[in-house]
Design a protein around this motif. Structure first.
Motif, mmCIF file in Angstrom:
data_model
loop_
_atom_site.group_PDB
_atom_site.id
_atom_site.type_symbol
_atom_site.label_atom_id
_atom_site.label_comp_id
_atom_site.label_asym_id
_atom_site.label_seq_id
_atom_site.Cartn_x
_atom_site.Cartn_y
_atom_site.Cartn_z
ATOM 1 N N VAL A 165 0.853 -1.184 0.000
ATOM 2 C CA VAL A 165 0.000 0.000 0.000
ATOM 3 C C VAL A 165 0.886 1.231 0.000
ATOM 4 O O VAL A 165 1.682 1.425 0.918
ATOM 5 N N GLY A 166 0.762 2.078 -1.027
ATOM 6 C CA GLY A 166 1.560 3.287 -1.086
ATOM 7 C C GLY A 166 2.515 3.277 -2.265
ATOM 8 O O GLY A 166 2.687 2.267 -2.962
ATOM 9 N N ASP A 167 3.146 4.415 -2.486
ATOM 10 C CA ASP A 167 4.030 4.631 -3.636
ATOM 11 C C ASP A 167 5.356 5.180 -3.118
ATOM 12 O O ASP A 167 5.416 6.307 -2.629
ATOM 13 N N LEU A 168 6.417 4.371 -3.217
ATOM 14 C CA LEU A 168 7.733 4.788 -2.739
ATOM 15 C C LEU A 168 8.744 4.762 -3.874
ATOM 16 O O LEU A 168 8.907 3.758 -4.559
ATOM 17 N N THR A 169 9.415 5.880 -4.040
ATOM 18 C CA THR A 169 10.546 5.979 -4.965
ATOM 19 C C THR A 169 11.818 6.097 -4.153
ATOM 20 O O THR A 169 11.861 6.821 -3.158
ATOM 21 N N VAL A 170 12.848 5.370 -4.558
ATOM 22 C CA VAL A 170 14.143 5.419 -3.877
ATOM 23 C C VAL A 170 15.216 5.808 -4.878
ATOM 24 O O VAL A 170 15.312 5.205 -5.951
ATOM 25 N N GLU A 213 20.062 5.907 12.988
ATOM 26 C CA GLU A 213 21.315 6.627 13.197
ATOM 27 C C GLU A 213 21.823 7.235 11.899
ATOM 28 O O GLU A 213 22.391 8.343 11.899
ATOM 29 N N ALA A 214 21.593 6.546 10.801
ATOM 30 C CA ALA A 214 21.979 7.102 9.501
ATOM 31 C C ALA A 214 21.194 8.375 9.206
ATOM 32 O O ALA A 214 21.732 9.340 8.653
ATOM 33 N N TYR A 215 19.921 8.405 9.589
ATOM 34 C CA TYR A 215 19.136 9.630 9.406
ATOM 35 C C TYR A 215 19.704 10.762 10.261
ATOM 36 O O TYR A 215 19.835 11.898 9.807
ATOM 37 N N MET A 216 20.048 10.459 11.516
ATOM 38 C CA MET A 216 20.624 11.471 12.392
ATOM 39 C C MET A 216 21.890 12.075 11.787
ATOM 40 O O MET A 216 22.162 13.265 11.959
ATOM 41 N N ASP A 217 22.651 11.265 11.061
ATOM 42 C CA ASP A 217 23.897 11.727 10.459
ATOM 43 C C ASP A 217 23.696 12.361 9.090
ATOM 44 O O ASP A 217 24.679 12.731 8.432
ATOM 45 N N GLY A 218 22.451 12.465 8.651
ATOM 46 C CA GLY A 218 22.181 13.107 7.373
ATOM 47 C C GLY A 218 22.442 12.233 6.166
ATOM 48 O O GLY A 218 22.642 12.732 5.059
ATOM 49 N N TRP A 219 22.400 10.926 6.345
ATOM 50 C CA TRP A 219 22.723 10.018 5.254
ATOM 51 C C TRP A 219 21.530 9.707 4.365
ATOM 52 O O TRP A 219 21.701 9.132 3.299
ATOM 53 N N TRP A 220 20.329 10.025 4.807
ATOM 54 C CA TRP A 220 19.151 9.859 3.956
ATOM 55 C C TRP A 220 18.071 10.849 4.377
ATOM 56 O O TRP A 220 18.079 11.362 5.495
ATOM 57 N N ASP A 221 17.155 11.122 3.450
ATOM 58 C CA ASP A 221 16.032 12.025 3.708
ATOM 59 C C ASP A 221 14.824 11.574 2.907
ATOM 60 O O ASP A 221 14.969 10.887 1.886
ATOM 61 N N GLU A 222 13.651 11.967 3.376
ATOM 62 C CA GLU A 222 12.468 11.930 2.517
ATOM 63 C C GLU A 222 12.393 13.287 1.845
ATOM 64 O O GLU A 222 12.589 14.318 2.483
ATOM 65 N N GLU A 223 12.139 13.310 0.562
ATOM 66 C CA GLU A 223 12.266 14.535 -0.237
ATOM 67 C C GLU A 223 11.526 15.720 0.377
ATOM 68 O O GLU A 223 12.009 16.856 0.348
ATOM 69 N N ASN A 224 10.349 15.476 0.944
ATOM 70 C CA ASN A 224 9.545 16.549 1.534
ATOM 71 C C ASN A 224 9.535 16.495 3.059
ATOM 72 O O ASN A 224 8.657 17.089 3.699
ATOM 73 N N ASN A 225 10.505 15.788 3.639
ATOM 74 C CA ASN A 225 10.630 15.666 5.094
ATOM 75 C C ASN A 225 9.393 15.055 5.743
ATOM 76 O O ASN A 225 9.121 15.292 6.922
ATOM 77 N N ASN A 226 8.650 14.254 4.991
ATOM 78 C CA ASN A 226 7.415 13.663 5.501
ATOM 79 C C ASN A 226 7.703 12.284 6.078
ATOM 80 O O ASN A 226 7.338 11.252 5.507
ATOM 81 N N LEU A 227 8.351 12.278 7.235
ATOM 82 C CA LEU A 227 8.700 11.006 7.856
ATOM 83 C C LEU A 227 7.480 10.277 8.399
ATOM 84 O O LEU A 227 7.470 9.052 8.477
ATOM 85 N N VAL A 228 6.442 11.030 8.775
ATOM 86 C CA VAL A 228 5.228 10.393 9.286
ATOM 87 C C VAL A 228 4.648 9.443 8.248
ATOM 88 O O VAL A 228 4.358 8.280 8.538
ATOM 89 N N GLU A 229 4.469 9.912 7.029
ATOM 90 C CA GLU A 229 3.868 9.068 5.999
ATOM 91 C C GLU A 229 4.839 8.014 5.493
ATOM 92 O O GLU A 229 4.422 6.921 5.103
ATOM 93 N N LEU A 230 6.139 8.316 5.506
ATOM 94 C CA LEU A 230 7.120 7.305 5.109
ATOM 95 C C LEU A 230 7.083 6.123 6.081
ATOM 96 O O LEU A 230 7.006 4.963 5.673
ATOM 97 N N ILE A 231 7.109 6.420 7.363
ATOM 98 C CA ILE A 231 7.040 5.367 8.373
ATOM 99 C C ILE A 231 5.664 4.705 8.346
ATOM 100 O O ILE A 231 5.540 3.487 8.504
ATOM 101 N N GLY A 232 4.619 5.510 8.127
ATOM 102 C CA GLY A 232 3.274 4.957 8.020
ATOM 103 C C GLY A 232 3.146 3.974 6.872
ATOM 104 O O GLY A 232 2.438 2.968 6.968
ATOM 105 N N LEU A 233 3.841 4.243 5.776
ATOM 106 C CA LEU A 233 3.835 3.332 4.633
ATOM 107 C C LEU A 233 4.394 1.966 5.038
ATOM 108 O O LEU A 233 3.874 0.916 4.654
ATOM 109 N N PHE A 234 5.455 1.975 5.844
ATOM 110 C CA PHE A 234 6.032 0.717 6.312
ATOM 111 C C PHE A 234 5.065 -0.013 7.244
ATOM 112 O O PHE A 234 4.955 -1.236 7.204
ATOM 113 N N TYR A 235 4.364 0.742 8.094
ATOM 114 C CA TYR A 235 3.384 0.121 8.990
ATOM 115 C C TYR A 235 2.251 -0.535 8.205
ATOM 116 O O TYR A 235 1.823 -1.643 8.519
ATOM 117 N N ARG A 236 1.754 0.172 7.201
ATOM 118 C CA ARG A 236 0.590 -0.328 6.475
ATOM 119 C C ARG A 236 0.871 -1.633 5.743
ATOM 120 O O ARG A 236 -0.044 -2.415 5.508
#
Length: 435
Positions: free
Chosen positions: A49-54, A96-119
């Motif tokens: 469920v959802g649309d993720l581009t990496v 920890e990789a996020y804390m170090d700036g190694w990845w981002d969600e393009e629009n900083n929408n971590l709620v929906e990114l994490i929600g996608l994994f939950y769903r």
């Protein structure tokens, strides 16, 4: 608000410009990818469920889930070490990789990114593949922070709550309430939600003028102040945080309530006396599984015969009670109970449950407002202390966004359990309200 501000070159190795990126069919190159990246994409392939581009550090673009859904998300991996961290240490390494700036969600929408994994139940499936190194790391961390000993409880509280009153004032509401609010209207402000939560609790407890109330884990005294002003009670607040106690006392004095309210720095196990009413809001998560029975027995002891209590706590449906990243960086020693554990221990302590309410969606809205305040006031926060640097910002932003996602889409709940001491429960005032 932009999370991915300029990073050191070491964090962004030869990441191509947008124009140099190209879409790749995962099936055509899956066996050519490094182990960590292949593992990550295998997990993402579970998305239903959802649309993720990496986009990976070499500019290759992969698509997962349902392309063209209403809310497309874009994970940009700046550093290939992200995948190695995930492979070695699971979600701990990924966070920890996020804390170090190694990845981002393009629009900083971590709620929906994490929600996608939950769903798509990605987290549960990933836990089945936990590495031995991660398992040993989790065990070692738990042994260092388990709150059976009072000194461990103090250290755990200090880690999170002693960041400074001025820090918390930047994202909490004027009541300085650091727990789930209660939303009646979509337009409710954070302060309205917190005052409505206090009103709800006061009604459930059937507070009366002149009664005594003890608040275990009182924070900055918001509940006691509200109950004293609106219901005429006297009360005692218990906290392990000296900065909280200092400010709570100042606020009580400013309100002219020092003759009725007091704040004590102590562990709940050290508290003596009896009170007409008992409340604990957002503290039980720090008790630890080994102390569930101790807490309930102490609650029984602190109540007068026929006294009434209310326990407000986060709970979980998951077998994982506190993730390794949360345990290391946010709430060391924390342990979210399951509902049946709460009711069983209350019953064992001879406390009967009178009412149970789940405020799960209310906490998602509370977290959303905290994150908005946190990002809006970040410039002010950075000026408070050198500790509040970019890595700290990303850590707290991830904490606020991930908890919102957990309450909105995942297995976190927050319960209010009303209980009583004695054998007779008398129906009293309405236990809920509306506007």
């Amino acid at each position: 608000m932009v999370i991915n501000r300029s990073q050191p070159d070491s964090l962004q190795p030869d990441h191509p410009a947008l124009g140099d990126r190209h879409t790749v069919d995962l099936a055509d190159c899956i066996h050519e990818l490094p182990d960590g990246e292949r593992y990550l994409y295998q997990l993402f392939s579970l998305i239903e469920v959802g649309d993720l581009t990496v986009t990976n550090p070499q500019g290759k673009v992969f698509h997962f889930g349902q392309v063209g859904s209403d809310l497309p998300l874009h994970l940009i991996i700046h550093n290939s070490g992200t995948c190695d961290r995930l492979l070695a240490f699971g979600t701990l390494g990924f966070c920890e990789a996020y804390m170090d700036g190694w990845w981002d969600e393009e629009n900083n929408n971590l709620v929906e990114l994490i929600g996608l994994f939950y769903r798509s139940n990605v987290y549960a499936k990933a836990r089945d593949r936990v590495t031995l190194a991660l398992a040993l790391k989790i065990i070692a961390q738990r042994l260092r922070t388990v709150p059976i000993l009072i000194q461990n409880s103090r250290k755990n509280v200090q880690h999170h709550y002693d960041l400074g009153n001025d820090f918390y004032q930047q994202f909490l509401d004027p009541t300085l309430t650091y727990s789930c609010g209660y939303q009646l209207q979509e337009t409710d402000s954070l302060e309205q939600m917190q005052r409505q939560k206090y009103e709800l609790i006061c009604r459930k407890l059937a507070l009366q003028p002149g009664e005594s109330l003890i608040d275990i884990g009182c924070g900055w005294g918001g509940m006691l102040i509200y109950a004293a002003e609106h219901y005429g009670i006297s009360g005692t607040g218990i906290t392990l945080s000296e900065p909280q106690a200092t400010l709570a006392r100042e606020r009580i004095e400013q309100k002219g309530l020092s003759d009725r309210l007091k704040i004590v720095i102590a562990d709940y196990r050290e508290v003596q006396g009896q009170y007409d009413k008992f409340v604990s809001i957002g503290m039980f998560e720090h008790v630890g599984k080994g102390s569930f029975a101790t807490f309930m027995q102490k609650s029984f002891q602190l109540l007068t015969p026929n006294g009434i209590g209310l326990l407000h706590t986060i709970a979980t449906q998951s077998n994982e009670r506190n993730g390794a990243w949360v345990d290391k960086y946010i709430f060391p020693g924390g342990y979210a109970p399951q509902l049946h554990e709460l009711t069983q221990e209350l019953w064992a302590a001879k406390l009967s449950v009178a009412h149970c309410e789940n405020l799960k969606p209310h906490y998602a809205e509370t977290m959303k407002r905290w994150a908005e305040n946190f990002t809006t006031n970040w410039t002010t926060i950075t000026a408070l202390d050198p500790r509040y640097d970019e890595r700290f910002f990303r850590m707290w932003y991830l904490y606020l966004q991930s908890f919102e996602a957990s309450f909105r889409y995942g297995g976190l709940h927050v319960y209010q359990l009303l209980f009583y001491k004695g054998k007779q429960w008398q129906l009293h005032v309405p236990m809920s309200f509306s506007v």
